[in-house]
Design a protein around this motif. Structure first.
Motif, PDB file in Angstrom:
ATOM      1  N   LEU A  56      -6.074   8.829  -5.717  1.00 16.91           N
ATOM      2  CA  LEU A  56      -5.227   9.110  -6.876  1.00 16.91           C
ATOM      3  C   LEU A  56      -4.038   9.985  -6.488  1.00 16.91           C
ATOM      4  CD1 LEU A  56      -7.854   9.763  -9.710  1.00 16.91           C
ATOM      5  CD2 LEU A  56      -6.547   7.680  -9.276  1.00 16.91           C
ATOM      6  N   GLY A  57      -4.281  10.979  -5.642  1.00 19.30           N
ATOM      7  CA  GLY A  57      -3.195  11.846  -5.204  1.00 19.30           C
ATOM      8  C   GLY A  57      -2.148  11.087  -4.416  1.00 19.30           C
ATOM      9  N   ALA A  58      -2.596  10.205  -3.526  1.00 20.96           N
ATOM     10  CA  ALA A  58      -1.657   9.416  -2.731  1.00 20.96           C
ATOM     11  C   ALA A  58      -0.849   8.473  -3.616  1.00 20.96           C
ATOM     12  CB  ALA A  58      -2.417   8.626  -1.666  1.00 20.96           C
ATOM     13  N   LEU A  59      -1.507   7.875  -4.609  1.00 23.54           N
ATOM     14  CA  LEU A  59      -0.805   6.963  -5.515  1.00 23.54           C
ATOM     15  C   LEU A  59       0.235   7.709  -6.340  1.00 23.54           C
ATOM     16  CD1 LEU A  59      -0.750   4.009  -6.641  1.00 23.54           C
ATOM     17  CD2 LEU A  59      -2.270   4.827  -8.463  1.00 23.54           C
ATOM     18  N   ARG A 116      17.669 -10.022  -9.963  1.00 26.03           N
ATOM     19  CA  ARG A 116      16.626 -10.939  -9.498  1.00 26.03           C
ATOM     20  C   ARG A 116      15.474 -10.214  -8.809  1.00 26.03           C
ATOM     21  NH1 ARG A 116      18.608 -15.157  -5.755  1.00 26.03           N
ATOM     22  NH2 ARG A 116      16.486 -15.926  -6.148  1.00 26.03           N
ATOM     23  N   PHE A 117      15.750  -9.060  -8.213  1.00 24.92           N
ATOM     24  CA  PHE A 117      14.677  -8.222  -7.682  1.00 24.92           C
ATOM     25  C   PHE A 117      14.693  -6.903  -8.426  1.00 24.92           C
ATOM     26  CE2 PHE A 117      12.815  -4.898  -5.146  1.00 24.92           C
ATOM     27  CZ  PHE A 117      11.621  -5.470  -4.762  1.00 24.92           C
ATOM     28  N   ASP A 118      13.675  -6.675  -9.251  1.00 22.76           N
ATOM     29  CA  ASP A 118      13.630  -5.419 -10.009  1.00 22.76           C
ATOM     30  C   ASP A 118      12.210  -4.892 -10.185  1.00 22.76           C
ATOM     31  OD1 ASP A 118      12.514  -7.108 -11.894  1.00 22.76           O
ATOM     32  OD2 ASP A 118      14.112  -6.851 -13.379  1.00 22.76           O
ATOM     33  N   SER A 119      11.256  -5.422  -9.408  1.00 21.95           N
ATOM     34  CA  SER A 119       9.863  -4.992  -9.588  1.00 21.95           C
ATOM     35  C   SER A 119       9.174  -4.796  -8.247  1.00 21.95           C
ATOM     36  CB  SER A 119       9.083  -6.028 -10.398  1.00 21.95           C
ATOM     37  OG  SER A 119       9.622  -6.162 -11.701  1.00 21.95           O
ATOM     38  N   LEU A 120       8.698  -3.583  -8.023  1.00 19.44           N
ATOM     39  CA  LEU A 120       7.943  -3.263  -6.822  1.00 19.44           C
ATOM     40  C   LEU A 120       6.556  -2.798  -7.225  1.00 19.44           C
ATOM     41  CD1 LEU A 120       7.595  -2.646  -3.785  1.00 19.44           C
ATOM     42  CD2 LEU A 120       8.573  -0.373  -4.244  1.00 19.44           C
ATOM     43  N   GLY A 121       5.546  -3.481  -6.727  1.00 19.06           N
ATOM     44  CA  GLY A 121       4.174  -3.081  -6.976  1.00 19.06           C
ATOM     45  C   GLY A 121       3.650  -2.189  -5.864  1.00 19.06           C
ATOM     46  N   VAL A 122       2.909  -1.159  -6.256  1.00 22.70           N
ATOM     47  CA  VAL A 122       2.343  -0.205  -5.293  1.00 22.70           C
ATOM     48  C   VAL A 122       0.840  -0.118  -5.551  1.00 22.70           C
ATOM     49  CG1 VAL A 122       2.352   2.189  -4.504  1.00 22.70           C
ATOM     50  CG2 VAL A 122       4.497   1.103  -5.196  1.00 22.70           C
ATOM     51  N   SER A 148       0.832  -1.196   0.000  1.00 23.12           N
ATOM     52  CA  SER A 148       0.000   0.000   0.000  1.00 23.12           C
ATOM     53  C   SER A 148       0.867   1.247   0.000  1.00 23.12           C
ATOM     54  CB  SER A 148      -0.905   0.017   1.233  1.00 23.12           C
ATOM     55  OG  SER A 148      -1.471   1.304   1.415  1.00 23.12           O
ATOM     56  N   ASN A 149       0.503   2.208  -0.816  1.00 27.70           N
ATOM     57  CA  ASN A 149       1.265   3.457  -0.863  1.00 27.70           C
ATOM     58  C   ASN A 149       1.132   4.257   0.428  1.00 27.70           C
ATOM     59  OD1 ASN A 149      -0.944   5.641  -1.171  1.00 27.70           O
ATOM     60  ND2 ASN A 149      -1.437   4.253  -2.852  1.00 27.70           N
ATOM     61  N   ARG A 150       0.150   3.933   1.258  1.00 29.05           N
ATOM     62  CA  ARG A 150      -0.070   4.685   2.492  1.00 29.05           C
ATOM     63  C   ARG A 150       0.673   4.091   3.675  1.00 29.05           C
ATOM     64  NH1 ARG A 150      -0.689   8.591   3.709  1.00 29.05           N
ATOM     65  NH2 ARG A 150      -2.543   8.833   4.993  1.00 29.05           N
ATOM     66  N   PRO A 158       7.245   6.942   0.691  1.00 30.25           N
ATOM     67  CA  PRO A 158       7.963   6.569  -0.531  1.00 30.25           C
ATOM     68  C   PRO A 158       9.475   6.440  -0.344  1.00 30.25           C
ATOM     69  CG  PRO A 158       6.309   8.228  -1.004  1.00 30.25           C
ATOM     70  CD  PRO A 158       6.318   8.060   0.474  1.00 30.25           C
ATOM     71  N   ALA A 159      10.047   7.265   0.531  1.00 32.01           N
ATOM     72  CA  ALA A 159      11.493   7.174   0.759  1.00 32.01           C
ATOM     73  C   ALA A 159      11.859   5.854   1.419  1.00 32.01           C
ATOM     74  CB  ALA A 159      11.972   8.345   1.620  1.00 32.01           C
ATOM     75  N   VAL A 160      11.003   5.383   2.322  1.00 32.96           N
ATOM     76  CA  VAL A 160      11.257   4.114   3.001  1.00 32.96           C
ATOM     77  C   VAL A 160      11.036   2.951   2.026  1.00 32.96           C
ATOM     78  CG1 VAL A 160      10.526   2.597   4.880  1.00 32.96           C
ATOM     79  CG2 VAL A 160      10.659   5.069   5.243  1.00 32.96           C
ATOM     80  N   ALA A 161       9.960   3.008   1.241  1.00 32.51           N
ATOM     81  CA  ALA A 161       9.697   1.959   0.254  1.00 32.51           C
ATOM     82  C   ALA A 161      10.827   1.894  -0.770  1.00 32.51           C
ATOM     83  CB  ALA A 161       8.364   2.217  -0.448  1.00 32.51           C
ATOM     84  N   ALA A 162      11.317   3.058  -1.209  1.00 36.52           N
ATOM     85  CA  ALA A 162      12.421   3.092  -2.170  1.00 36.52           C
ATOM     86  C   ALA A 162      13.682   2.492  -1.564  1.00 36.52           C
ATOM     87  CB  ALA A 162      12.677   4.525  -2.622  1.00 36.52           C
ATOM     88  N   MET A 163      13.950   2.811  -0.303  1.00 36.45           N
ATOM     89  CA  MET A 163      15.122   2.265   0.382  1.00 36.45           C
ATOM     90  C   MET A 163      15.025   0.745   0.490  1.00 36.45           C
ATOM     91  SD  MET A 163      16.427   3.067   4.271  1.00 36.45           S
ATOM     92  CE  MET A 163      14.899   2.372   4.954  1.00 36.45           C
ATOM     93  N   GLU A 164      13.854   0.239   0.867  1.00 36.21           N
ATOM     94  CA  GLU A 164      13.648  -1.206   0.981  1.00 36.21           C
ATOM     95  C   GLU A 164      13.881  -1.887  -0.367  1.00 36.21           C
ATOM     96  OE1 GLU A 164      12.867  -2.945   3.715  1.00 36.21           O
ATOM     97  OE2 GLU A 164      11.463  -1.834   4.981  1.00 36.21           O
ATOM     98  N   ALA A 165      13.283  -1.331  -1.418  1.00 41.80           N
ATOM     99  CA  ALA A 165      13.422  -1.923  -2.752  1.00 41.80           C
ATOM    100  C   ALA A 165      14.865  -1.875  -3.234  1.00 41.80           C
ATOM    101  CB  ALA A 165      12.505  -1.204  -3.737  1.00 41.80           C
TER     102      ALA A 165
END
Length: 329
Positions: free
Chosen positions: A117-120, A92-98, A69-71, A75-82
């Motif tokens: 839509l704004g949050a996404l 082998r890991f190159d796809s993150l779904g949101v 979930s984007n909420r 985004p900075a934490v999700a980007a860091m994790e990915a």
């Protein structure tokens, strides 16, 4: 081992006990599949942690997260994790779904946005910029940044959306690298989405390539009737959760969906017309599975991910599909 020009994957459901993620992932890889996809359904299993377990347990198979979930994460934490997973397992890991996140779950934890839509938009664009190595400074309605830059960029990471609504699909075509198409989506829906996205991206001057990772409920066995009956409960669950959408609308059955949901939801599984299973699911004998998977690729899917049901038959079905289906794709 099948060639991966038409990659077929397996979806790990949130009800899989964490201790089984590693052995199940090894079996999926050994059986010849190309991809493993892991969802982060709230309060079940973590997408990032589970992906790390699957990647560490295997050697060559790709692992994607579809979706978080984007909420739930900035985004900075999700980007860091990915980026961490991409750096530890290059190629082998190159796809993150949101995704937006299931509304009831987001409300449970007080994170349902005023504008989905704004949050996404803020989440997808923020993650994409950060994994590419940009320094981001901006104030948004849901996520703000002040000189944020990842120490370990991962420019090959693709950000996909998991959405259904027409406005969300249109936005995804403009800002994402691809889409995760939900279960219940038959070939006609996949083609409609492919055509819509192609048109939108062309009009916006964007590159034509766009991932369409297509989830599909699957039950394969030697007894065709039994396999099709076993997929009914899962089909009913998702029909109740989603209601009438464009996925069923393209087949002209939304009125029937509304009627079935209104009449007797307790017996919905048995009320689903048998011919719906021809496009809702990949259910039947191995030959039926080969046909169904090929139809999804012909409609525009870039990969097909099997959501195998019932869960307790996952090991047997992975083995069977690996032997009798994958060599024919």
């Amino acid at each position: 081992m099948k060639k991966s020009d038409k990659p077929v994957g397996v979806f790990i459901l949130g009800d899989l006990p964490p201790k089984d993620i590693a052995p199940v992932s090894r079996q999926i890889e050994k059986s010849g599949f190309d991809e493993i996809w892991i969802a982060e359904d709230c309060f079940m299993i973590s997408g990032f942690a589970s992906a790390a377990i699957a990647l560490q347990a295997t050697t060559t198979i790709k692992v994607g997260i579809g979706a978080v979930s984007n909420r739930v994460r900035h985004p900075a934490v999700a980007a860091m994790e990915a980026a961490t997973l991409a750096g530890a397992f290059p190629g082998r890991f190159d796809s993150l779904g949101v995704a937006h996140g299931v509304p009831s779950w987001m409300k449970q934890i007080g994170l349902f946005p005023k504008s989905v839509l704004g949050a996404l938009r803020e989440s997808v664009t923020g993650i994409k910029r950060l994994v590419k190595g940009e320094t981001v400074s901006e104030e948004g309605e849901y996520s703000s940044f002040e000189n944020v830059k990842l120490t370990h960029a991962a420019p090959d990471v693709k950000v996909l959306t998991a959405v259904v609504g027409p406005k969300s699909v249109e936005l995804s075509a403009q800002i994402a690298d691809g889409m995760l198409i939900s279960v219940l989506a038959g070939p006609k829906y996949v083609k409609a989405i492919r055509d819509q996205i192609t048109q939108t991206r062309k009009a916006s001057g964007l590159p034509e390539h766009f991932e369409l990772v297509t989830y599909v409920l699957a039950c394969v066995g030697d007894d065709r009737v039994a396999a099709r009956n076993k997929v009914r409960d899962a089909t009913a669950f998702y029909l109740q959760a989603m209601g009438p959408t464009m996925m069923t609308g393209v087949y002209g059955v939304n009125d029937t969906v509304e009627k079935l949901l209104a009449e007797d939801s307790a017996d919905l599984a048995n009320q689903i017309p048998d011919d719906w299973l021809d496009w809702i699911a990949i259910a039947g004998e191995p030959a039926d599975a080969v046909k169904g998977i090929k139809e999804l690729f012909a409609a525009g899917a870039t990969s097909v991910v099997l959501c195998i049901v019932p869960s307790d038959e996952l090991p047997q079905q992975v083995d069977l599909i690996g032997r009798e289906v994958l060599p024919h794709i």
